[in-house]
Design an enzyme around this catalytic site. Structure first.
Site, PDB file in Angstrom:
ATOM      1  N   ARG A 104       0.887  -1.174   0.000  1.00  0.00           N
ATOM      2  CA  ARG A 104       0.000   0.000   0.000  1.00  0.00           C
ATOM      3  C   ARG A 104       0.914   1.209   0.000  1.00  0.00           C
ATOM      4  O   ARG A 104       1.722   1.384   0.928  1.00  0.00           O
ATOM      5  CB  ARG A 104      -0.905   0.011   1.233  1.00  0.00           C
ATOM      6  CG  ARG A 104      -1.619   1.336   1.432  1.00  0.00           C
ATOM      7  CD  ARG A 104      -2.715   1.289   2.463  1.00  0.00           C
ATOM      8  NE  ARG A 104      -3.887   0.597   1.924  1.00  0.00           N
ATOM      9  CZ  ARG A 104      -5.097   0.663   2.454  1.00  0.00           C
ATOM     10  NH1 ARG A 104      -5.314   1.403   3.537  1.00  0.00           N
ATOM     11  NH2 ARG A 104      -6.110   0.013   1.916  1.00  0.00           N
ATOM     12  N   HIS A 131      -7.334   0.967  -6.396  1.00  0.00           N
ATOM     13  CA  HIS A 131      -7.552   0.087  -5.243  1.00  0.00           C
ATOM     14  C   HIS A 131      -8.244  -1.185  -5.739  1.00  0.00           C
ATOM     15  O   HIS A 131      -9.395  -1.466  -5.403  1.00  0.00           O
ATOM     16  CB  HIS A 131      -8.405   0.812  -4.198  1.00  0.00           C
ATOM     17  CG  HIS A 131      -8.371   0.201  -2.827  1.00  0.00           C
ATOM     18  ND1 HIS A 131      -7.609  -0.908  -2.511  1.00  0.00           N
ATOM     19  CD2 HIS A 131      -9.016   0.547  -1.673  1.00  0.00           C
ATOM     20  CE1 HIS A 131      -7.783  -1.208  -1.230  1.00  0.00           C
ATOM     21  NE2 HIS A 131      -8.647  -0.353  -0.704  1.00  0.00           N
ATOM     22  N   GLN A 134     -10.054  -3.818  -3.393  1.00  0.00           N
ATOM     23  CA  GLN A 134     -11.353  -3.349  -2.917  1.00  0.00           C
ATOM     24  C   GLN A 134     -12.441  -3.640  -3.943  1.00  0.00           C
ATOM     25  O   GLN A 134     -13.537  -4.095  -3.605  1.00  0.00           O
ATOM     26  CB  GLN A 134     -11.288  -1.833  -2.648  1.00  0.00           C
ATOM     27  CG  GLN A 134     -12.598  -1.258  -2.162  1.00  0.00           C
ATOM     28  CD  GLN A 134     -12.973  -1.765  -0.778  1.00  0.00           C
ATOM     29  OE1 GLN A 134     -12.164  -1.709   0.134  1.00  0.00           O
ATOM     30  NE2 GLN A 134     -14.180  -2.280  -0.618  1.00  0.00           N
ATOM     31  N   ASP A 221     -17.346   7.371  -1.563  1.00  0.00           N
ATOM     32  CA  ASP A 221     -16.142   7.161  -0.755  1.00  0.00           C
ATOM     33  C   ASP A 221     -15.886   8.475  -0.022  1.00  0.00           C
ATOM     34  O   ASP A 221     -16.544   9.500  -0.295  1.00  0.00           O
ATOM     35  CB  ASP A 221     -14.964   6.758  -1.667  1.00  0.00           C
ATOM     36  CG  ASP A 221     -13.714   6.322  -0.893  1.00  0.00           C
ATOM     37  OD1 ASP A 221     -13.799   6.140   0.339  1.00  0.00           O
ATOM     38  OD2 ASP A 221     -12.654   6.184  -1.528  1.00  0.00           O
ATOM     39  N   CYS A 260     -16.387   1.723   0.549  1.00  0.00           N
ATOM     40  CA  CYS A 260     -15.273   0.823   0.889  1.00  0.00           C
ATOM     41  C   CYS A 260     -14.888   0.905   2.355  1.00  0.00           C
ATOM     42  O   CYS A 260     -14.227  -0.002   2.861  1.00  0.00           O
ATOM     43  CB  CYS A 260     -14.072   1.133   0.002  1.00  0.00           C
ATOM     44  SG  CYS A 260     -13.347   2.769   0.272  1.00  0.00           S
ATOM     45  N   ARG A 288     -13.666  -8.489   1.548  1.00  0.00           N
ATOM     46  CA  ARG A 288     -12.236  -8.257   1.324  1.00  0.00           C
ATOM     47  C   ARG A 288     -11.473  -9.551   1.608  1.00  0.00           C
ATOM     48  O   ARG A 288     -10.557  -9.912   0.873  1.00  0.00           O
ATOM     49  CB  ARG A 288     -11.718  -7.135   2.241  1.00  0.00           C
ATOM     50  CG  ARG A 288     -12.241  -5.752   1.911  1.00  0.00           C
ATOM     51  CD  ARG A 288     -11.775  -5.250   0.567  1.00  0.00           C
ATOM     52  NE  ARG A 288     -10.323  -5.232   0.434  1.00  0.00           N
ATOM     53  CZ  ARG A 288      -9.533  -4.258   0.874  1.00  0.00           C
ATOM     54  NH1 ARG A 288     -10.048  -3.196   1.448  1.00  0.00           N
ATOM     55  NH2 ARG A 288      -8.221  -4.315   0.694  1.00  0.00           N
TER      56      ARG A 288
HETATM   57  N1   CP Z   1     -11.224  -0.143   2.420  1.00  0.00           N
HETATM   58  C1   CP Z   1      -9.944  -0.232   2.862  1.00  0.00           C
HETATM   59  O1   CP Z   1      -9.004  -0.446   2.086  1.00  0.00           O
HETATM   60  O2   CP Z   1      -9.821  -0.063   4.189  1.00  0.00           O
HETATM   61  P1   CP Z   1      -8.462   0.098   4.997  1.00  0.00           P
HETATM   62  O3   CP Z   1      -7.882   1.437   4.640  1.00  0.00           O
HETATM   63  O4   CP Z   1      -8.880   0.021   6.446  1.00  0.00           O
HETATM   64  O5   CP Z   1      -7.522  -0.994   4.618  1.00  0.00           O
HETATM   65  N1  NVA Z   2     -10.038   6.761  -1.145  1.00  0.00           N
HETATM   66  C1  NVA Z   2      -9.632   6.295   0.159  1.00  0.00           C
HETATM   67  C2  NVA Z   2      -9.811   4.834   0.268  1.00  0.00           C
HETATM   68  C3  NVA Z   2      -9.475   4.259   1.628  1.00  0.00           C
HETATM   69  C4  NVA Z   2      -9.607   2.780   1.692  1.00  0.00           C
HETATM   70  C5  NVA Z   2      -8.195   6.684   0.407  1.00  0.00           C
HETATM   71  O1  NVA Z   2      -7.354   6.504  -0.479  1.00  0.00           O
HETATM   72  O2  NVA Z   2      -7.902   7.180   1.507  1.00  0.00           O
END
Ligand code: CP
Ligand code: NVA
Length: 305
Positions: A104, A131, A134, A221, A260, A288
């Site tokens: 990530r 992502h 997700q 989101d 998400c 997930r």
């Molecule tokens: N939706 C998602 O990726 O959540 P986290 O940021 O908690 O991993």
């Molecule tokens: N769009 C959000 C998704 C978190 C899972 C971010 O990138 O923070």
């Protein structure tokens, strides 16, 4: 060309492979274990987090353990990545220790650099631009609630962010259409939409009322993603795009609401919608785990013949 099975983005994988990964996830969820009881025994996945996470971290850790494997978690702050060791060197070193790497990170280029230098599969656990894990969970969830993806109308409402980009990629692979209502300055890259549509996607930018009319799936989101800095400007621009009882009522009566998570309650969505009968956000979170077990089996073992 490499024959390593990375999971980098939805747009770079064939729809047949994506469907097979979803089927693997469905089988795991149903307890059918297509590769047997502990298929990843003796395997280790490295999880690299340059941004916070709850769902991604826990679902990958639990998923690996359920499949018989193990994990090593690295945070930027507590590893040499935080002191400037390059992604390329990190990829080459980790490849000597582990059997796959999930990362990530911030810019997508860092994910691609990891994949370029790793000699083991690399999985995208979120970047500023995408992502895909997700969206695999989201597609599994929609199929469970609607019985199909093909022919459905999705409404993406709010910020045209990384999660929306992976939905755009998925439109060209799974046959759904997506109307997007996003304010000026917060729309997704138009070139990405055009590319998806050339590849068979059905994505268009539109206004809020048109996006919601006839929608089977309403998705939003957070308005401020990790790394975004223009908080006040975002709050002002995105305020008209809140999903509340009134806007949700503009979609089909049996529309589902998706997010998400983490949600910023009473910003992008009100409590009454996210806690209401049309919300499937916790099924989405649970999936997930199942969808990613499909991704892990694909990366480590390939697809069942
Ligand atoms: N939706 C998602 O990726 O959540 P986290 O940021 O908690 O991993
Ligand atoms: N769009 C959000 C998704 C978190 C899972 C971010 O990138 O923070």
């Amino acid at each position: 060309m490499t024959d390593i099975r990375h999971f980098l983005d939805i747009d770079v994988l064939p729809s047949g492979t994506l469907n097979d990964i979803l089927t693997l996830g469905d089988s795991e969820k149903a307890g059918k274990a297509p590769f047997g009881d502990k298929p990843l025994a003796g395997k280790t996945l490295a999880l690299i987090f340059e941004k916070p996470s709850t769902r991604t971290r826990v679902s990958f850790e639990v998923g690996m353990r359920q499949l018989g494997g193990d994990v090593v978690v690295l945070d930027a702050d507590s590893s040499q990545l935080g002191r400037g060791e390059t992604i390329a060197d990190t990829a080459r070193v980790l490849s000597r220790f582990v059997d796959a790497i999930m990362i990530r990170t911030t810019d997508e280029s860092k994910l691609l650099e990891m994949a370029k230098y790793a000699t083991v599969p690399v999985i995208n656990g979120l970047t500023d631009q995408s992502h895909p894990c997700q969206i695999m969970a989201d597609l599994m969830t929609i199929k469970e609630h609607k019985g199909r993806l093909d022919g459905l109308k999705f409404a993406w409402v709010g910020d045209g962010n990384n999660v929306s980009a992976s939905f755009i990629h998925a439109s060209s692979k799974f046959g759904f259409s997506m109307d997007m209502a996003c304010p000026a300055g917060y729309r997704p890259n138009q070139g990405m939409i055009e590319t998806a549509n050339v590849d068979g996607g059905k994505v268009r930018m539109t206004d809020l009322d048109s996006a919601l009319a006839g929608a089977d799936v309403v998705v939003t989101d957070c308005w401020v993603s990790m790394g975004d800095e223009d908080y006040d400007a975002r709050m002002e621009a995105l305020a008209p795009y809140q999903i509340n009882a009134k806007t949700m009522a503009q979609a089909k009566d049996d529309a589902i609401f998706m997010h998400c998570l983490p949600a910023h309650r009473n910003e992008e969505v009100t409590d009454e919608v996210i806690d209401g009968p049309q919300s499937v956000v916790f099924d989405e979170a649970e999936n997930r785990l199942h969808a990613q077990k499909g991704v892990l089996l694909y990366c480590f073992n390939g697809l069942p013949s």
